[in-house]
Design a protein around this motif. Structure first.
Motif, mmCIF file in Angstrom:
data_model
loop_
_atom_site.group_PDB
_atom_site.id
_atom_site.type_symbol
_atom_site.label_atom_id
_atom_site.label_comp_id
_atom_site.label_asym_id
_atom_site.label_seq_id
_atom_site.Cartn_x
_atom_site.Cartn_y
_atom_site.Cartn_z
ATOM 1 N N MET A 118 0.833 -1.203 0.000
ATOM 2 C CA MET A 118 0.000 0.000 0.000
ATOM 3 C C MET A 118 0.869 1.255 0.000
ATOM 4 O O MET A 118 0.659 2.182 -0.782
ATOM 5 N N VAL A 119 1.856 1.296 0.873
ATOM 6 C CA VAL A 119 2.732 2.468 0.953
ATOM 7 C C VAL A 119 3.546 2.611 -0.322
ATOM 8 O O VAL A 119 3.702 3.710 -0.858
ATOM 9 N N SER A 120 4.044 1.502 -0.845
ATOM 10 C CA SER A 120 4.834 1.529 -2.067
ATOM 11 C C SER A 120 4.027 2.083 -3.239
ATOM 12 O O SER A 120 4.515 2.901 -4.022
ATOM 13 N N TYR A 174 16.208 5.240 -10.527
ATOM 14 C CA TYR A 174 16.429 4.666 -9.198
ATOM 15 C C TYR A 174 15.473 3.504 -8.993
ATOM 16 O O TYR A 174 14.506 3.330 -9.731
ATOM 17 N N ILE A 175 15.754 2.743 -7.963
ATOM 18 C CA ILE A 175 14.883 1.647 -7.550
ATOM 19 C C ILE A 175 14.200 2.069 -6.252
ATOM 20 O O ILE A 175 14.873 2.490 -5.304
ATOM 21 N N LEU A 176 12.882 1.970 -6.220
ATOM 22 C CA LEU A 176 12.111 2.309 -5.032
ATOM 23 C C LEU A 176 11.943 1.058 -4.173
ATOM 24 O O LEU A 176 11.529 0.013 -4.682
ATOM 25 N N GLU A 177 12.273 1.179 -2.900
ATOM 26 C CA GLU A 177 12.078 0.079 -1.954
ATOM 27 C C GLU A 177 11.349 0.605 -0.723
ATOM 28 O O GLU A 177 11.727 1.642 -0.177
ATOM 29 N N VAL A 178 10.314 -0.091 -0.306
ATOM 30 C CA VAL A 178 9.615 0.200 0.938
ATOM 31 C C VAL A 178 9.676 -1.071 1.763
ATOM 32 O O VAL A 178 9.276 -2.134 1.301
#
Length: 155
Positions: free
Chosen positions: A57-59, A76-80
């Motif tokens: 959900m946050v991601s 970039y790579i998004l990580e949550v």
């Protein structure tokens, strides 16, 4: 403010209301380059533990906002994710929560031929961290000399 700090601050400002709305805690946001690749990481937590659904959900919300705002120049790579058990102590709330707990400190440079120290977090301020050893003695370290400080775990 550096570009990295600006990116982190903008993401944090977006995430704080999302965290509050869902009763989550924003542990940290970092924008770092590792092995030639940029990563934008958001570490979040909640009482009782963080789930994959929470992460998703946050991601999604963060990813949609980042796509719309498009303020990060590099790819970039998004990580949550959750900060995990080895969560570093970075902010005032981290140190406050960890007072009296066993911590590991890793220094950038050796002190008396030693870089790793473990003891109970006895005191801290904006410039120093003090740990107490089992024998009651204490060591105080300048924060600028600390590469990493985190809770210690016995397995």
């Amino acid at each position: 403010m550096s570009k990295r700090e600006d990116y982190e601050a903008r993401v944090e400002a977006f995430l704080l209301p999302v965290m509050e709305e869902n009763h989550f805690e924003l542990v940290d946001v970092e924008y770092v380059k590792e092995a030639g690749t940029w990563y934008l990481r958001a570490y979040i937590d909640k009482e009782g533990g963080f789930t994959v659904d929470d992460c998703e959900m946050v991601s999604r919300r963060l990813g949609d906002w980042l796509d719309k705002e498009d303020f990060i120049d590099e790819s970039y790579i998004l990580e949550v994710s959750s900060p995990g058990l080895g969560r570093p102590l970075k902010k005032e709330k981290d140190f406050k929560r960890s007072m009296g707990e066993q911590v590991e400190i890793k220094l950038y440079r050796a002190v008396d031929r030693q870089k790793d120290f473990t003891g109970v977090l006895a005191a801290y301020d904006e410039n120093t961290v003090t740990i107490r050893y089992e024998d009651g003695s204490e060591s105080t370290f300048d924060r600028k000399d600390i590469a990493l400080i985190r809770l210690a775990f016995d397995f």
